[in-house]
Write a protein that holds these residues in place. Structure first.
Motif, short mmCIF file in Angstrom:
data_model
loop_
_atom_site.label_atom_id
_atom_site.label_comp_id
_atom_site.label_asym_id
_atom_site.label_seq_id
_atom_site.Cartn_x
_atom_site.Cartn_y
_atom_site.Cartn_z
N ARG A 171 -60.81 13.72 -26.49
CA ARG A 171 -59.63 13.50 -25.40
C ARG A 171 -59.08 14.60 -24.69
O ARG A 171 -58.97 14.41 -23.57
CB ARG A 171 -58.66 12.76 -26.25
N VAL A 172 -59.13 15.73 -25.41
CA VAL A 172 -58.62 17.00 -24.81
C VAL A 172 -59.46 17.73 -23.93
O VAL A 172 -59.22 18.71 -23.14
CB VAL A 172 -57.95 17.91 -25.71
N GLN A 188 -54.20 24.09 -22.80
CA GLN A 188 -52.79 23.76 -23.46
C GLN A 188 -52.11 22.72 -22.31
O GLN A 188 -51.57 21.76 -22.87
CB GLN A 188 -51.93 25.02 -23.34
N LYS A 189 -52.09 22.92 -20.93
CA LYS A 189 -51.55 21.95 -20.11
C LYS A 189 -52.27 20.49 -20.44
O LYS A 189 -51.58 19.70 -20.31
CB LYS A 189 -51.97 22.46 -18.55
N ARG A 190 -53.67 20.50 -20.64
CA ARG A 190 -54.24 19.41 -20.70
C ARG A 190 -53.88 18.51 -22.05
O ARG A 190 -53.43 17.41 -22.16
CB ARG A 190 -55.79 19.51 -20.92
N GLU A 242 -50.77 16.65 -21.71
CA GLU A 242 -50.72 15.43 -20.85
C GLU A 242 -51.42 14.36 -21.76
O GLU A 242 -51.00 13.42 -21.64
CB GLU A 242 -51.59 15.76 -19.89
N VAL A 243 -52.18 14.65 -22.65
CA VAL A 243 -52.98 13.60 -23.31
C VAL A 243 -52.73 13.30 -24.74
O VAL A 243 -53.08 12.43 -25.59
CB VAL A 243 -54.36 13.71 -23.21
N TYR A 267 -49.81 17.68 -30.17
CA TYR A 267 -49.66 18.75 -29.32
C TYR A 267 -48.94 19.86 -30.27
O TYR A 267 -49.53 20.98 -30.21
CB TYR A 267 -48.80 18.53 -28.48
N ALA A 268 -48.02 19.48 -30.95
CA ALA A 268 -47.31 20.42 -31.87
C ALA A 268 -48.44 21.05 -33.08
O ALA A 268 -48.59 22.27 -33.09
CB ALA A 268 -46.32 19.83 -32.69
N MET A 269 -49.36 20.19 -33.33
CA MET A 269 -50.49 20.61 -34.37
C MET A 269 -51.52 21.67 -33.37
O MET A 269 -51.70 22.78 -33.98
CB MET A 269 -51.26 19.34 -34.91
#
Length: 125
Positions: A35-36, A97-99, A102-103, A109-111
């Motif tokens: 996904r990322v 990081q930007k991606r 977003e997803v 994200y925190a992890m």
């Protein structure tokens, strides 16, 4: 506090891939990596399982080969540090990081942020 920082500045102890053991955990990490954008498809568990950074694996950033050729154990011990490889690595990381923002869910994200987006400070350790 115990640390396990890779040559590229990732924090293994915060990485979900490093800790994934069961088929379900490995499948969840494989889906997240796809996904990322860290994989072009959802890979099987055998490929997802972390075996650590070692000489038998190709380093995405070419750092294992580079440190060996400069006689350094870590990048920050190299007389050329910070070099173009590090600059490129940090630029790529910012795009990831930007991606991820977003997803990913806030928890995902925190992890990932803790594991992968403190490269600059981790590389100086």
């Amino acid at each position: 506090m115990e640390e396990k920082i890779t040559l590229c500045g990732d924090d293994c102890l915060a990485c979900p891939r490093y800790h994934a053991r069961s088929e379900e955990e490995l499948a969840a990490v494989a889906e997240l990596w796809h996904r990322v954008g860290w994989r072009d498809r959802i890979v099987p568990s055998e490929e997802m399982r972390c075996t650590g950074c070692s000489s038998h694996r190709q380093c995405t950033y070419g750092l294992m080969e580079c440190t060996a050729s400069h006689g350094a154990v870590k990048c920050n011990q190299c007389p050329l540090f910070p070099c173009d490889k590090i600059g490129s690595l940090l630029k790529r990381s910012k795009a990831y990081q930007k991606r991820c923002r977003e997803v990913c869910s806030p928890q995902e994200y925190a992890m990932l942020e803790k594991a992968f987006f403190h490269k600059k400070s981790n590389l100086r350790k």
